[in-house]
Motif scaffolding. Structure first.
Motif, PDB file in Angstrom:
ATOM      1  N   ASN A 367      -3.936  14.872 -23.363  1.00  0.00           N
ATOM      2  CA  ASN A 367      -3.166  14.131 -22.812  1.00  0.00           C
ATOM      3  C   ASN A 367      -1.881  14.384 -21.597  1.00  0.00           C
ATOM      4  O   ASN A 367      -2.767  15.794 -20.996  1.00  0.00           O
ATOM      5  N   ILE A 368      -2.417  13.889 -20.676  1.00  0.00           N
ATOM      6  CA  ILE A 368      -1.933  13.787 -19.619  1.00  0.00           C
ATOM      7  C   ILE A 368      -0.341  13.115 -19.206  1.00  0.00           C
ATOM      8  O   ILE A 368      -0.528  12.002 -19.204  1.00  0.00           O
ATOM      9  N   ASP A 369       0.912  13.623 -19.216  1.00  0.00           N
ATOM     10  CA  ASP A 369       1.919  13.227 -18.804  1.00  0.00           C
ATOM     11  C   ASP A 369       1.944  12.480 -17.518  1.00  0.00           C
ATOM     12  O   ASP A 369       2.980  11.569 -17.231  1.00  0.00           O
ATOM     13  N   GLN A 370       1.406  12.980 -16.681  1.00  0.00           N
ATOM     14  CA  GLN A 370       2.090  12.865 -14.745  1.00  0.00           C
ATOM     15  C   GLN A 370       0.899  13.795 -14.179  1.00  0.00           C
ATOM     16  O   GLN A 370       0.400  14.498 -14.496  1.00  0.00           O
ATOM     17  N   ALA A 371       0.410  12.794 -12.727  1.00  0.00           N
ATOM     18  CA  ALA A 371       0.173  13.596 -12.063  1.00  0.00           C
ATOM     19  C   ALA A 371       0.557  13.278 -11.023  1.00  0.00           C
ATOM     20  O   ALA A 371       1.309  11.872 -10.670  1.00  0.00           O
ATOM     21  N   VAL A 372       0.608  13.871 -10.150  1.00  0.00           N
ATOM     22  CA  VAL A 372       1.686  13.994  -8.817  1.00  0.00           C
ATOM     23  C   VAL A 372       0.584  14.600  -7.588  1.00  0.00           C
ATOM     24  O   VAL A 372       0.795  15.384  -7.971  1.00  0.00           O
ATOM     25  N   MET A 373       1.094  13.290  -6.278  1.00  0.00           N
ATOM     26  CA  MET A 373       1.062  13.882  -4.967  1.00  0.00           C
ATOM     27  C   MET A 373       1.769  13.145  -4.068  1.00  0.00           C
ATOM     28  O   MET A 373       2.783  12.641  -4.156  1.00  0.00           O
ATOM     29  N   SER A 374       1.429  14.082  -2.735  1.00  0.00           N
ATOM     30  CA  SER A 374       2.498  12.997  -2.022  1.00  0.00           C
ATOM     31  C   SER A 374       1.045  12.359  -0.819  1.00  0.00           C
ATOM     32  O   SER A 374       0.767  12.895  -0.236  1.00  0.00           O
ATOM     33  N   ARG A 375       2.474  11.198  -0.944  1.00  0.00           N
ATOM     34  CA  ARG A 375       1.119  11.069   0.493  1.00  0.00           C
ATOM     35  C   ARG A 375       1.806  10.146   1.546  1.00  0.00           C
ATOM     36  O   ARG A 375       3.106  10.651   1.662  1.00  0.00           O
ATOM     37  N   SER A 376       1.360   8.744   2.101  1.00  0.00           N
ATOM     38  CA  SER A 376       2.783   8.681   3.717  1.00  0.00           C
ATOM     39  C   SER A 376       2.435   7.184   3.144  1.00  0.00           C
ATOM     40  O   SER A 376       0.763   6.817   3.543  1.00  0.00           O
ATOM     41  N   ALA A 377       3.196   5.828   4.009  1.00  0.00           N
ATOM     42  CA  ALA A 377       3.140   4.796   4.195  1.00  0.00           C
ATOM     43  C   ALA A 377       3.554   4.023   5.253  1.00  0.00           C
ATOM     44  O   ALA A 377       3.987   4.353   6.128  1.00  0.00           O
ATOM     45  N   ARG A 378       2.824   3.388   6.087  1.00  0.00           N
ATOM     46  CA  ARG A 378       3.447   2.888   7.421  1.00  0.00           C
ATOM     47  C   ARG A 378       3.170   1.215   7.864  1.00  0.00           C
ATOM     48  O   ARG A 378       2.221   1.059   6.962  1.00  0.00           O
ATOM     49  N   VAL A 379       3.603   0.483   7.833  1.00  0.00           N
ATOM     50  CA  VAL A 379       3.216  -1.415   8.092  1.00  0.00           C
ATOM     51  C   VAL A 379       3.086  -0.482   9.769  1.00  0.00           C
ATOM     52  O   VAL A 379       3.500  -0.455  10.393  1.00  0.00           O
ATOM     53  N   LEU A 380       1.938  -1.791   9.724  1.00  0.00           N
ATOM     54  CA  LEU A 380       1.036  -1.586  10.894  1.00  0.00           C
ATOM     55  C   LEU A 380       1.501  -2.981  11.575  1.00  0.00           C
ATOM     56  O   LEU A 380       1.305  -3.231  12.921  1.00  0.00           O
ATOM     57  N   MET A 381       1.459  -4.065  10.623  1.00  0.00           N
ATOM     58  CA  MET A 381       1.647  -5.970  11.580  1.00  0.00           C
ATOM     59  C   MET A 381       2.062  -5.958  10.442  1.00  0.00           C
ATOM     60  O   MET A 381       1.943  -6.254   9.232  1.00  0.00           O
ATOM     61  N   GLU A 382       3.508  -7.380  11.034  1.00  0.00           N
ATOM     62  CA  GLU A 382       3.413  -8.960  10.066  1.00  0.00           C
ATOM     63  C   GLU A 382       3.653  -9.499   9.957  1.00  0.00           C
ATOM     64  O   GLU A 382       4.080  -9.891  11.575  1.00  0.00           O
ATOM     65  N   GLY A 383       4.067 -10.614   9.615  1.00  0.00           N
ATOM     66  CA  GLY A 383       3.689 -11.739  10.320  1.00  0.00           C
ATOM     67  C   GLY A 383       2.983 -13.098   9.679  1.00  0.00           C
ATOM     68  O   GLY A 383       3.291 -12.953   8.213  1.00  0.00           O
ATOM     69  N   PHE A 384       1.420 -12.861  10.068  1.00  0.00           N
ATOM     70  CA  PHE A 384       0.602 -13.905   9.010  1.00  0.00           C
ATOM     71  C   PHE A 384      -0.348 -13.771   9.089  1.00  0.00           C
ATOM     72  O   PHE A 384      -0.441 -13.392  10.374  1.00  0.00           O
ATOM     73  N   VAL A 385      -1.482 -13.968   8.043  1.00  0.00           N
ATOM     74  CA  VAL A 385      -2.861 -14.822   8.525  1.00  0.00           C
ATOM     75  C   VAL A 385      -3.426 -15.930   8.545  1.00  0.00           C
ATOM     76  O   VAL A 385      -2.396 -16.544   7.858  1.00  0.00           O
ATOM     77  N   ARG A 386      -4.082 -16.151   8.496  1.00  0.00           N
ATOM     78  CA  ARG A 386      -4.740 -17.556   9.336  1.00  0.00           C
ATOM     79  C   ARG A 386      -5.962 -17.404   7.987  1.00  0.00           C
ATOM     80  O   ARG A 386      -7.457 -16.982   8.974  1.00  0.00           O
ATOM     81  N   VAL A 387      -6.203 -18.866   7.289  1.00  0.00           N
ATOM     82  CA  VAL A 387      -7.786 -19.184   7.092  1.00  0.00           C
ATOM     83  C   VAL A 387      -7.919 -20.564   7.399  1.00  0.00           C
ATOM     84  O   VAL A 387      -6.891 -21.546   7.529  1.00  0.00           O
ATOM     85  N   PRO A 388      -9.031 -20.884   6.654  1.00  0.00           N
ATOM     86  CA  PRO A 388      -9.219 -22.434   7.219  1.00  0.00           C
ATOM     87  C   PRO A 388      -8.647 -22.927   5.518  1.00  0.00           C
ATOM     88  O   PRO A 388      -8.738 -22.190   4.819  1.00  0.00           O
ATOM     89  N   GLY A 389      -8.084 -23.965   5.812  1.00  0.00           N
ATOM     90  CA  GLY A 389      -7.567 -24.475   4.938  1.00  0.00           C
ATOM     91  C   GLY A 389      -8.363 -24.908   3.758  1.00  0.00           C
ATOM     92  O   GLY A 389      -7.952 -25.138   3.155  1.00  0.00           O
ATOM     93  N   ASP A 390      -9.813 -24.693   3.601  1.00  0.00           N
ATOM     94  CA  ASP A 390     -11.010 -25.817   2.690  1.00  0.00           C
ATOM     95  C   ASP A 390     -11.480 -24.458   2.569  1.00  0.00           C
ATOM     96  O   ASP A 390     -11.993 -24.689   1.219  1.00  0.00           O
ATOM     97  N   SER A 391     -10.795 -22.588   2.277  1.00  0.00           N
ATOM     98  CA  SER A 391     -11.821 -21.836   2.403  1.00  0.00           C
ATOM     99  C   SER A 391     -11.695 -21.479   0.611  1.00  0.00           C
ATOM    100  O   SER A 391     -11.913 -20.611   0.198  1.00  0.00           O
ATOM    101  N   PHE A 392     -10.850 -21.727   0.422  1.00  0.00           N
ATOM    102  CA  PHE A 392      -9.759 -21.259  -1.650  1.00  0.00           C
ATOM    103  C   PHE A 392     -10.310 -23.483  -2.278  1.00  0.00           C
ATOM    104  O   PHE A 392      -9.498 -23.756  -1.904  1.00  0.00           O
TER     105      PHE A 392
END
Length: 392
Positions: A367-392
């Protein structure tokens, strides 16, 4: 010539650990994509720019590597005791599918910050200054992840002096704990063995540790496949024969682990399992030019993701490394010198990383109770993505 207008979808482009991806709030997705299925997959493929026969993802948000062809969908958690539900989609670069079979450990570090900033965590729990413990339900693998996110002046702190090999600039540290990282049945070793003889037709028979902790992973000895463990990306990725050999090992490992019923199925399950090779410590120069000294690491590990050698180390594979290192007799443990250990520092192509894990043998089952490590995170850009309206 027909012309279909593009639609706008709120999105955030984030780095988490040594990966980056496009993050969505579930309720911001078009209605058809708010539930699993073809529409969701087609939408995410179009956002990322896949499938791309040129393997560049020029017409999308992807970065043409396994580390940058990723999507995340988050929502308020429906699981008791959790803040946010985290669904990860690994988008194929050159094929028309999204792999939902596993987690991304690196992007797990960005889930907490996104959840806090986008109102998915109760505001009463967020201090003016301090740390918020965000409890994440990882939907793909049905597991709990706990991220400790620093807060400064009531907002997520993203900048800092924590350095992570594989990431150019320092940032704020985000410790991430993967709770009970084996599968739901507790089958850390699907074959029941710490080491198996893995027969790979046309390639050979290899000693292998096949473990399901963090993400299903097949470990082999570097020497057995003709390497030292100190290789950088080009040594593997520039050799089509080597890539084919590793993919064949991965496919037969998946079969042995019970993840597929026929080796042909591996082609449509690129994200899992991972395949990695291990070796005792050896000094080498990392891709950044940094010297990694044998005295500073316990072992060397190189891992492949989506058919290519990873530039650093996948977070989930790091969990598998930590778990396997904590269990005496696995190939990972033996490469690290054997014996009981609670943490391990391993060298990878971009430098080194430490991961901790606690293992216990209960009624003949590891059994493994938990595994721990340190990372970091950052917002690079926020707003909207655009896709053609008939792509899904």
């Amino acid at each position: 010539m027909s012309s279909v207008a593009q639609i706008k979808i709120p999105a955030t482009y984030m780095r988490g650990g040594t990966s980056k991806g496009v993050f969505f709030n579930l309720t911001d997705l078009p209605e058809a994509a708010q539930k699993p299925g073809e529409a969701r997959d087609k939408l995410l493929l179009r956002v990322i720019g896949s499938p791309d026969p040129y393997q560049k993802q020029i017409d999308g948000m992807g970065g043409a590597t396994s580390s940058t062809s990723k999507t995340v969908i988050l929502s308020k958690s429906e699981s008791p005791g959790h803040d946010v539900d985290y669904l990860f989609g690994q988008v194929s670069i050159d094929k028309p599918f999204v792999d939902w079979s596993g987690n991304c450990g690196n992007l797990s570090a960005a889930v907490g910050p996104f959840a806090i900033s986008n109102g998915l965590v109760d505001s009463a729990r967020i201090p003016e200054n301090g740390v918020v413990e965000v409890r994440i339900w990882q939907v793909n693998i049905q597991k709990t992840i706990v991220a400790k996110v620093p807060i400064t002046n009531g907002e997520v702190q993203e900048t800092g002096d924590f350095e992570l090999d594989g990431v150019t600039f320092p940032a704020a540290e985000v410790p991430v704990a993967f709770m009970d990282p084996a599968d739901g049945e507790g089958a850390i070793f699907p074959t029941g063995n710490l080491v198996d003889d893995l027969e790979v037709p046309g390639v050979g028979t290899f000693k292998a540790t096949m473990i399901n902790a963090g993400i299903p992973t097949v470990f082999v000895n570097a020497a057995d496949v003709g390497y030292t463990g100190a290789e950088l990306q080009e040594a593997i990725n520039g050799n089509p024969d080597a890539l084919t050999r590793f993919e064949t090992i991965r496919a037969y490992g998946a079969l042995k682990m019970g993840l597929i019923s026929d080796v042909a199925e591996a082609a449509n399950r690129q994200h899992t399992p991972k395949v990695a090779f291990v070796a005792p410590p050896k000094s080498y120069t990392a891709s950044s030019g940094k010297d990694v000294n044998a005295d500073d690491v316990d072992l060397l590990v190189r891992a492949l993701s989506m058919g290519k050698l990873h530039h650093a180390m996948m977070g989930t594979a790091a969990v598998a490394i930590g778990a396997a290192a904590a269990i005496e007799g696995t190939l990972v443990n033996l490469a690290a010198g054997g014996g009981k250990r609670h943490t391990v520092t391993f060298g990878h192509p971009s430098g080194s990383l430490q991961v901790g894990a606690e293992a216990s043998l209960i009624d003949g089952r590891w059994n493994i109770d938990q595994a721990v490590m340190s990372r970091s995170a950052r917002v690079l850009m926020e707003g909207f993505v655009r896709v053609p309206g008939d792509s899904f």
